[in-house]
Design a protein around this motif. Structure first.
Motif, PDB file in Angstrom:
ATOM      1  N   ALA A 293       0.826  -1.210   0.000  1.00 44.61           N
ATOM      2  CA  ALA A 293       0.000   0.000   0.000  1.00 44.61           C
ATOM      3  C   ALA A 293       0.860   1.259   0.000  1.00 44.61           C
ATOM      4  O   ALA A 293       0.533   2.241  -0.654  1.00 44.61           O
ATOM      5  CB  ALA A 293      -0.941  -0.005   1.204  1.00 44.61           C
ATOM      6  N   PHE A 294       1.978   1.222   0.743  1.00 37.13           N
ATOM      7  CA  PHE A 294       2.826   2.402   0.851  1.00 37.13           C
ATOM      8  C   PHE A 294       3.971   2.393  -0.157  1.00 37.13           C
ATOM      9  O   PHE A 294       4.916   3.157  -0.018  1.00 37.13           O
ATOM     10  CB  PHE A 294       3.405   2.510   2.272  1.00 37.13           C
ATOM     11  CG  PHE A 294       2.495   3.206   3.236  1.00 37.13           C
ATOM     12  CD1 PHE A 294       2.631   4.547   3.507  1.00 37.13           C
ATOM     13  CD2 PHE A 294       1.473   2.509   3.852  1.00 37.13           C
ATOM     14  CE1 PHE A 294       1.786   5.194   4.385  1.00 37.13           C
ATOM     15  CE2 PHE A 294       0.622   3.138   4.743  1.00 37.13           C
ATOM     16  CZ  PHE A 294       0.781   4.490   5.011  1.00 37.13           C
ATOM     17  N   ARG A 295       3.872   1.550  -1.165  1.00 35.71           N
ATOM     18  CA  ARG A 295       4.980   1.434  -2.114  1.00 35.71           C
ATOM     19  C   ARG A 295       5.291   2.778  -2.765  1.00 35.71           C
ATOM     20  O   ARG A 295       6.454   3.157  -2.912  1.00 35.71           O
ATOM     21  CB  ARG A 295       4.646   0.398  -3.185  1.00 35.71           C
ATOM     22  CG  ARG A 295       5.782   0.165  -4.192  1.00 35.71           C
ATOM     23  CD  ARG A 295       5.530  -1.088  -5.003  1.00 35.71           C
ATOM     24  NE  ARG A 295       5.624  -2.264  -4.169  1.00 35.71           N
ATOM     25  CZ  ARG A 295       6.759  -2.899  -3.883  1.00 35.71           C
ATOM     26  NH1 ARG A 295       7.908  -2.443  -4.371  1.00 35.71           N
ATOM     27  NH2 ARG A 295       6.775  -3.963  -3.135  1.00 35.71           N
ATOM     28  N   SER A 296       4.255   3.533  -3.170  1.00 37.05           N
ATOM     29  CA  SER A 296       4.501   4.815  -3.841  1.00 37.05           C
ATOM     30  C   SER A 296       5.213   5.784  -2.912  1.00 37.05           C
ATOM     31  O   SER A 296       6.062   6.572  -3.342  1.00 37.05           O
ATOM     32  CB  SER A 296       3.189   5.426  -4.320  1.00 37.05           C
ATOM     33  OG  SER A 296       2.299   5.640  -3.247  1.00 37.05           O
ATOM     34  N   THR A 297       4.876   5.726  -1.609  1.00 34.16           N
ATOM     35  CA  THR A 297       5.548   6.591  -0.641  1.00 34.16           C
ATOM     36  C   THR A 297       6.977   6.104  -0.383  1.00 34.16           C
ATOM     37  O   THR A 297       7.918   6.898  -0.354  1.00 34.16           O
ATOM     38  CB  THR A 297       4.770   6.616   0.689  1.00 34.16           C
ATOM     39  OG1 THR A 297       3.437   7.060   0.442  1.00 34.16           O
ATOM     40  CG2 THR A 297       5.430   7.536   1.682  1.00 34.16           C
ATOM     41  N   LEU A 298       7.127   4.798  -0.196  1.00 33.59           N
ATOM     42  CA  LEU A 298       8.456   4.246   0.067  1.00 33.59           C
ATOM     43  C   LEU A 298       9.387   4.425  -1.126  1.00 33.59           C
ATOM     44  O   LEU A 298      10.611   4.501  -0.962  1.00 33.59           O
ATOM     45  CB  LEU A 298       8.338   2.763   0.418  1.00 33.59           C
ATOM     46  CG  LEU A 298       7.585   2.433   1.710  1.00 33.59           C
ATOM     47  CD1 LEU A 298       7.405   0.929   1.846  1.00 33.59           C
ATOM     48  CD2 LEU A 298       8.314   2.977   2.918  1.00 33.59           C
ATOM     49  N   GLU A 299       8.799   4.495  -2.330  1.00 35.94           N
ATOM     50  CA  GLU A 299       9.627   4.637  -3.527  1.00 35.94           C
ATOM     51  C   GLU A 299      10.313   5.993  -3.611  1.00 35.94           C
ATOM     52  O   GLU A 299      11.134   6.225  -4.492  1.00 35.94           O
ATOM     53  CB  GLU A 299       8.782   4.397  -4.786  1.00 35.94           C
ATOM     54  CG  GLU A 299       8.550   2.911  -5.057  1.00 35.94           C
ATOM     55  CD  GLU A 299       7.658   2.648  -6.254  1.00 35.94           C
ATOM     56  OE1 GLU A 299       7.074   3.633  -6.783  1.00 35.94           O
ATOM     57  OE2 GLU A 299       7.534   1.485  -6.662  1.00 35.94           O
ATOM     58  N   GLU A 300       9.977   6.914  -2.680  1.00 36.75           N
ATOM     59  CA  GLU A 300      10.733   8.166  -2.594  1.00 36.75           C
ATOM     60  C   GLU A 300      12.223   7.855  -2.456  1.00 36.75           C
ATOM     61  O   GLU A 300      13.068   8.590  -2.974  1.00 36.75           O
ATOM     62  CB  GLU A 300      10.261   8.991  -1.394  1.00 36.75           C
ATOM     63  CG  GLU A 300       8.926   9.689  -1.571  1.00 36.75           C
ATOM     64  CD  GLU A 300       8.998  10.884  -2.493  1.00 36.75           C
ATOM     65  OE1 GLU A 300      10.109  11.227  -2.945  1.00 36.75           O
ATOM     66  OE2 GLU A 300       7.951  11.469  -2.788  1.00 36.75           O
ATOM     67  N   ALA A 301      12.521   6.767  -1.756  1.00 34.15           N
ATOM     68  CA  ALA A 301      13.921   6.390  -1.557  1.00 34.15           C
ATOM     69  C   ALA A 301      14.586   5.982  -2.869  1.00 34.15           C
ATOM     70  O   ALA A 301      15.773   6.246  -3.083  1.00 34.15           O
ATOM     71  CB  ALA A 301      14.022   5.255  -0.541  1.00 34.15           C
ATOM     72  N   THR A 302      13.825   5.343  -3.759  1.00 37.35           N
ATOM     73  CA  THR A 302      14.414   4.901  -5.032  1.00 37.35           C
ATOM     74  C   THR A 302      14.669   6.073  -5.966  1.00 37.35           C
ATOM     75  O   THR A 302      15.508   5.981  -6.851  1.00 37.35           O
ATOM     76  CB  THR A 302      13.500   3.875  -5.729  1.00 37.35           C
ATOM     77  OG1 THR A 302      12.280   4.507  -6.141  1.00 37.35           O
ATOM     78  CG2 THR A 302      13.162   2.732  -4.795  1.00 37.35           C
TER      79      THR A 302
ATOM     80  N   ILE B  22      13.938  -4.328   3.267  1.00 42.10           N
ATOM     81  CA  ILE B  22      12.742  -3.676   2.727  1.00 42.10           C
ATOM     82  C   ILE B  22      13.116  -2.761   1.565  1.00 42.10           C
ATOM     83  O   ILE B  22      12.415  -2.706   0.539  1.00 42.10           O
ATOM     84  CB  ILE B  22      12.003  -2.893   3.832  1.00 42.10           C
ATOM     85  CG1 ILE B  22      11.502  -3.859   4.912  1.00 42.10           C
ATOM     86  CG2 ILE B  22      10.829  -2.113   3.247  1.00 42.10           C
ATOM     87  CD1 ILE B  22      10.861  -3.183   6.105  1.00 42.10           C
ATOM     88  N   LEU B  23      14.232  -2.042   1.703  1.00 44.93           N
ATOM     89  CA  LEU B  23      14.681  -1.176   0.618  1.00 44.93           C
ATOM     90  C   LEU B  23      14.954  -1.974  -0.651  1.00 44.93           C
ATOM     91  O   LEU B  23      14.573  -1.562  -1.753  1.00 44.93           O
ATOM     92  CB  LEU B  23      15.957  -0.439   1.035  1.00 44.93           C
ATOM     93  CG  LEU B  23      15.829   0.908   1.741  1.00 44.93           C
ATOM     94  CD1 LEU B  23      17.202   1.442   2.089  1.00 44.93           C
ATOM     95  CD2 LEU B  23      15.058   1.906   0.890  1.00 44.93           C
TER      96      LEU B  23
END
Length: 431
Positions: free
Chosen positions: A273-282, A308-309
């Motif tokens: 669900a938070f992939r789009s938010t977590l992808e800030e790191a990518t 996780i990253l």
């Protein structure tokens, strides 16, 4: 009701008396996981009255724990006036129903607890949609078998979020809602990608702060940028990403982004669900992996974050420079505050976000790890091209300035792209 009212309601709800249970099958460190579960329960607003860990080769399919442990749990709930049982594993609908029938006490699992905390903390529209999506996806397969017990309008931990009335609808309605949320999130993702493309086109650089929850990420963000991000000694104090401008020692301005914290055995529904938010790191040019050096599980937490990253990058390979930031090094009793698992100062920095110790070294490490977009040179600029000096002063740093018969001689850190565009009007004296 505004977000502040929701926050007050979240904090002021009557504390539920909870008992925590776990089955140790040697699949993970049950003691450490139970400590985390206790912190999660307290963050959600529960009063932890007791904990129980049962060693077994496998969980019981029908009741999660064995008969003896179940009998003791039932007596404990009766004698201690327990409102809630929280299991440190993901329970099946049958296990939840049987435990509730036997103990006459409401039962939730680790995933439901984390989802509940996220539901109470999310503030942005995107965050709320992501939480609702995760809760509905988790609830959908658990509709079968609950019957009349499905309706839980009495409130309490595990019942916050999109509202239990949605869970009383049929599966088709929930699937339709899931589809609608995904479409809305796709629009948000498209806008996010446009913003990243614009930043890239403009040559803007960004640094993402990631790490285990409660490691001091928000404190570091506030110390470096005066961002005003909520910082509490609680798990998942902040969920929505925050971006602020950060000036480096060479005068270069970058974007510093604070992201949601990680935790071991993070429910895959939340990762999805938070992939789009977590992808800030990518999208970032450098990643800061912040860890709590005062924790005895510091290195384990670093590995959890890296795992996780890795799942966010194609082929599981982290292609962005990572700086491991050992925060809370001011805690004298911390063994990991003294010892380093890495010897390369470019990839490991000891700091204290609270006292400011090591922050200068951290800024230099970030500066060195970023793609080189600026260069320090001695330049001669004709007097008729004075606007060039103004541009350099705005986007770079002028270290010294001297007027000569041929023009203005400056020692400056200049954007490489700008230098290339204006090379016909600038004479390089010394590199």
């Amino acid at each position: 009701m505004d977000s502040q009212s929701n926050e007050n309601k979240f904090n002021e709800e009557k504390k539920e008396r909870a008992v925590l249970i776990s089955v140790d099958t040697n699949d993970f460190n049950a003691e450490v996981s139970m400590q985390e579960l206790e912190e999660l329960a307290k963050t959600a607003g529960a009063e932890v009255v007791g904990t129980s860990i049962q060693k077994r080769q496998a969980v019981v399919a029908a009741t999660y724990i064995g008969k003896g442990a179940l009998y003791e749990l039932t007596r404990f709930c009766e004698n201690m006036d327990i409102d809630l049982i929280i299991a440190d594993s993901e329970l099946s609908p049958v296990q939840i129903r049987n435990l509730e029938d036997e103990t006459n006490t409401r039962v939730i699992d680790r995933t439901t607890l984390i989802l509940d905390i996220f539901a109470g903390r999310a503030r942005s529209k995107e965050g709320k949609l992501q939480i609702e999506l995760a809760q509905l996806k988790y609830s959908l397969p658990r509709l079968t078998g609950k019957g009349t017990q499905l309706s839980r309008l009495g409130g309490g931990i595990g019942t916050r979020g999109p509202g239990e009335t949605k869970l009383e609808s049929d599966k088709r309605h929930i699937r339709r809602r899931i589809q609608n949320i995904r479409q809305e999130l796709d629009k948000v993702k498209s806008r996010r990608e446009m913003i990243h493309d614009r930043r890239k086109k403009n040559g803007a650089l960004s640094v993402a702060i990631v790490g285990y929850t409660n490691a001091g990420k928000s404190t570091l963000m506030n110390k470096l940028t005066d961002a005003g991000v909520l910082q509490e000694d609680k798990l998942f104090a902040t969920l929505d990403p925050t971006a602020r401008k950060l000036s480096l020692p060479n005068g270069q301005n970058i974007m510093l982004i604070d992201t949601v914290g990680f935790i071991s055995r993070l429910p895959h529904q939340l990762v999805d669900a938070f992939r789009s938010t977590l992808e800030e790191a990518t999208y970032a040019d450098v990643i800061l992996n912040v860890c709590d050096s005062s924790s005895p599980y510091c290195y384990d937490n670093i590995d959890v974050t890296k795992e996780i990253l890795s799942s966010l990058f194609p082929d599981g390979a982290i292609t962005v420079p990572v700086i491991t930031v050992f925060n809370k090094c001011d805690v004298a009793h911390s063994p990991s505050a003294i010892a380093f698992p890495f010897t390369d100062a470019k990839t490991s920095i000891k700091i204290s976000a609270k006292t400011g110790e090591g922050l200068d070294e951290l800024l230099l490490a970030i500066q060195n790890a970023l793609p080189q977009t600026k260069k320090r040179l001695k330049l001669l600029v004709a007097f008729s091209k004075g606007s060039i000096i103004a541009d350099i002063r705005r986007d770079g740093v002028i270290h010294s300035e001297e007027y000569t018969p041929d023009g203005t001689l400056i020692d400056a850190t200049v954007d490489i792209i700008y230098l290339e565009k204006n090379k016909q009007n600038i004479k390089i004296i010394e590199e």
